[in-house]
Design a protein around this motif. Structure first.
Motif, PDB file in Angstrom:
ATOM      1  N   GLN A   1     -22.254  -5.595  27.387  1.00  0.00           N
ATOM      2  CA  GLN A   1     -22.171  -5.814  25.724  1.00  0.00           C
ATOM      3  C   GLN A   1     -20.807  -5.032  25.358  1.00  0.00           C
ATOM      4  N   VAL A   2     -20.864  -3.822  25.533  1.00  0.00           N
ATOM      5  CA  VAL A   2     -19.709  -3.051  25.125  1.00  0.00           C
ATOM      6  C   VAL A   2     -18.471  -3.679  25.940  1.00  0.00           C
ATOM      7  N   ALA A   3     -18.243  -4.145  26.865  1.00  0.00           N
ATOM      8  CA  ALA A   3     -17.029  -4.707  27.498  1.00  0.00           C
ATOM      9  C   ALA A   3     -16.848  -6.070  26.783  1.00  0.00           C
ATOM     10  N   LEU A   4     -17.703  -6.846  26.257  1.00  0.00           N
ATOM     11  CA  LEU A   4     -17.485  -8.021  25.679  1.00  0.00           C
ATOM     12  C   LEU A   4     -17.079  -7.645  24.465  1.00  0.00           C
ATOM     13  N   ASN A   5     -17.488  -6.591  23.593  1.00  0.00           N
ATOM     14  CA  ASN A   5     -17.121  -6.261  22.377  1.00  0.00           C
ATOM     15  C   ASN A   5     -15.730  -6.051  22.105  1.00  0.00           C
TER      16      ASN A   5
ATOM     17  N   THR B   1     -12.383  -3.244  32.299  1.00  0.00           N
ATOM     18  CA  THR B   1     -13.330  -3.649  31.272  1.00  0.00           C
ATOM     19  C   THR B   1     -13.113  -5.193  31.116  1.00  0.00           C
ATOM     20  N   LYS B   2     -11.894  -5.644  31.406  1.00  0.00           N
ATOM     21  CA  LYS B   2     -11.977  -7.140  31.535  1.00  0.00           C
ATOM     22  C   LYS B   2     -12.721  -7.824  32.913  1.00  0.00           C
ATOM     23  N   ARG B   3     -12.587  -6.991  33.831  1.00  0.00           N
ATOM     24  CA  ARG B   3     -13.271  -7.368  34.980  1.00  0.00           C
ATOM     25  C   ARG B   3     -14.920  -7.832  34.738  1.00  0.00           C
ATOM     26  N   LYS B   4     -15.263  -6.491  34.076  1.00  0.00           N
ATOM     27  CA  LYS B   4     -16.900  -6.447  33.541  1.00  0.00           C
ATOM     28  C   LYS B   4     -17.292  -7.882  32.686  1.00  0.00           C
ATOM     29  N   ALA B   5     -16.221  -7.813  31.558  1.00  0.00           N
ATOM     30  CA  ALA B   5     -16.491  -9.007  30.755  1.00  0.00           C
ATOM     31  C   ALA B   5     -16.406 -10.400  31.421  1.00  0.00           C
ATOM     32  N   THR B   6     -15.426 -10.474  32.271  1.00  0.00           N
ATOM     33  CA  THR B   6     -15.309 -11.785  32.830  1.00  0.00           C
ATOM     34  C   THR B   6     -16.716 -12.201  33.951  1.00  0.00           C
ATOM     35  N   PHE B   7     -17.066 -11.039  34.504  1.00  0.00           N
ATOM     36  CA  PHE B   7     -18.220 -11.328  35.467  1.00  0.00           C
ATOM     37  C   PHE B   7     -19.274 -11.572  34.431  1.00  0.00           C
TER      38      PHE B   7
END
Length: 592
Positions: A48-52, A142-148
């Motif tokens: 959620q932190v990555a998405l935010n 962060t983008k990699r985590k949000a994308t996943f």
């Protein structure tokens, strides 16, 4: 009408019964999980932190948002217009071949309502994932985590994953009068029970196979054993064999018999038929008493003791080696350490889908930042010092959730099918545990720090460099590998100090490696010029049909010396301790 009424009554009764059983199964699972409530974390991986972070940066890109929304609404308009014409004329639009297996049922196209639902979902999914990819100012991790995370959410939201919007599931429900759902709930309850409250999805009939009986059947003997591995030596199938034997290090994340499923697809049998004396490491399936066994222990007691055992069993002072996946990472580190010690007993190394450089290691990097490592460390502490098999299985399944999760949710639980026997998926379900110290070191030193190729890895008193490794290297990668991406393996190939042959095979992490020539499947690409970026290599690569195994065997045979009389287990200094496939491979994890 009477029959219709009776059918509807039966359907209603079966649906009620299915709902009751489902509630019971889920409630029981909830009780099991509540026993570990103290360990629950709302967002252990920081998704959620990555998405935010992504959304906050995206908010400052109004042009990107406007363009993306405009494109989405234009696609919606095209979809609505096309399907309005479809419903008026009854003429289905020609869309070409079906590429998304989630929508393979004909009714996703022949029924305008389902067709429109499918296309609207795909348009929305592309819109959401594209927004994340187009966001500027977000760091790569962060983008990699949000994308996943977004991909997991988008895949889960597919209309194919819900009973009331899946035509195949609805058809089965009506045709069977609800019996399909009753059977599905029974399957669900059994999987929840097997997973002790977690959903351990059945991908195949796990009772259809027995290790050593109908999988892992190539004849041989155990000729050495210590606490981390058994060494198998396979019986020769030719009168003459190459002078230089072959020692294989498979991954300890899975069991070795992916290389020896059945005679028709066994790499081990194929190699013996080609005149190779094959030795193979069968790693232990560790319990909690091995929690503190680490990477250095596997190097010392795995690589070095296996090499010493082969010299005694085969009566040689040199050998060829193979490392598969994480077994290859260990082998690469071992080669660098042996170079420091001027130990020349390994004369060549082949790597199957293996990484030494982890800068481009793909989606698994999502789990290897500090939050991910801490989450796994907590899981291992709860399990007594090992990473339990189900956690590992869930991780790999999440990388291909449409094929390895949602496909079975639909078939097993909505349609009530029993998964058929499939040797590869049986192997996939036969996961192993991993010692805490070993796995944490692997994640931190390789995935997080990329220490080996950056010259920062110190093992057994030596600071290692792959540039010291000057023996011939053969590196196989796979075009669609989601665990060891081809670009990552290519970077690894460039890290060594001697001659390297690099190839790309068709398919992925398993099928790209296990592709028997008799199957006449896939293809592979070669290019002797290993310079520049992967794209440069690919631009001049030559495509060859079929399996890459014969190409590798030509490379291997040239450096394997003259023919000698075939060696049988027990001919050397080491006497057989038992029959292959040994005892370690038969130890099943509780979650498998």
């Amino acid at each position: 009408m009477g029959q219709t009424a009776e059918s509807l009554a039966a359907l209603s009764a079966n649906l009620t019964q299915a709902m009751t059983r489902a509630n019971t199964a889920i409630s029981t699972a909830f009780v099991e999980q509540s026993k570990e409530a103290a360990h629950w974390q709302p967002d252990p991986l920081g998704m959620q932190v990555a998405l935010n972070d992504v959304w906050s940066h995206l908010a400052s890109q109004p042009e990107t948002l406007r363009e993306a929304h405009a494109n989405l609404w234009q696609r919606y308009a095209d979809i609505w217009q096309k399907h309005a014409a479809y419903m008026l004329t009854g003429a289905a639009p020609d869309e070409g071949p079906i590429r998304d297996k989630r929508f393979k049922d004909p009714e996703w196209r022949s029924n305008p309502a389902f067709s429109m639902l499918r296309e609207s979902y795909l348009a929305t999914a592309e819109f959401i994932t594209d927004l994340v990819n187009r966001t500027d100012g977000v760091d790569e991790a962060t983008k990699r985590k949000a994308t996943f995370y977004i991909k997991q959410a988008v895949d889960a939201a597919s209309p194919s994953n819900f009973l009331m919007t899946n035509p195949a599931a609805l058809r089965a429900m009506f045709q069977t009068g609800g019996e399909s759902l009753l059977k599905g709930v029974e399957n669900l309850a059994e999987d929840l029970k097997r997973g002790k409250g977690n959903l351990a999805i059945s991908q195949t009939d796990i009772n259809a196979y027995r290790v050593g009986e109908n999988v892992a059947t190539t004849p041989g003997k155990v000729v050495f054993r210590n606490r981390v591995f058994e060494l198998l030596q396979y019986n020769p199938t030719t009168e003459k064999v190459h002078e230089v034997p072959l020692l294989i290090f498979p991954p300890w994340i899975n069991k070795f018999y992916i290389l020896d499923l059945q005679p028709k697809n066994s790499m081990i049998k194929w190699l013996t038929d080609k005149g190779h004396t094959v030795f193979l490491v069968s790693w232990v399936n560790p319990a909690a008493d091995m929690a503190e066994v680490g990477f250095e222990d596997y190097l010392r007691e795995g690589i070095y003791e296996a090499v010493e055992a082969v010299t005694k069993a085969a009566g040689v002072d040199r050998m060829n080696t193979v490392g598969y996946c994480v077994g290859g990472t260990l082998l690469a580190a071992g080669l660098a350490h042996m170079a420091k010690k001027n130990d020349k007993r390994i004369q060549s190394a082949t790597f199957f889908a293996s990484q030494a450089d982890f800068k481009l290691a793909g989606e698994l990097l999502v789990f290897s930042d500090e939050q991910g490592i801490k989450f796994l460390e907590d899981k291992m502490d709860q399990a007594g010092g090992v990473l339990d098999a189900q956690t590992m299985a869930d991780t790999f399944n999440s990388l291909r959730s449409n094929d390895l999760v949602w496909n079975y949710v639909v078939d097993n639980y909505y349609i009530g099918k029993q998964p058929p026997p499939f040797d590869l998926l049986y192997w996939n379900a036969d996961q192993t545990r991993m010692p805490k110290a070993l796995h944490l070191f692997y994640l931190r030193a390789f995935y997080r720090d990329n220490a080996l190729t950056e010259g920062k890895l110190k093992l057994l008193g030596e600071t290692l460099s792959l540039k010291d490794v000057t023996i011939p290297i053969f590196m196989q990668s796979s075009k669609e590998d989601h665990i060891a991406p081809a670009a990552s393996v290519y970077r690894s190939a460039l890290s060594f100090g001697g001659p390297v042959e690099y190839i790309i095979a068709g398919s992925g992490h398993i099928a790209g490696v296990i592709n028997h020539p008799a199957a006449n499947k896939y293809q592979y690409w070669t290019n002797a010029n290993l310079k520049g970026a992967l794209e440069d290599w690919q631009a001049f690569a030559v495509e060859h049909p079929g399996s890459w195994w014969p190409h590798w065997d030509q490379w291997l045979s040239k450096i394997s010396g003259p023919d000698v009389d075939a060696r049988r287990p027990g001919d050397g200094e080491l006497q057989p301790l038992g029959d292959a496939p040994g005892e370690y491979v038969k130890v099943r994890s509780s979650a498998s």
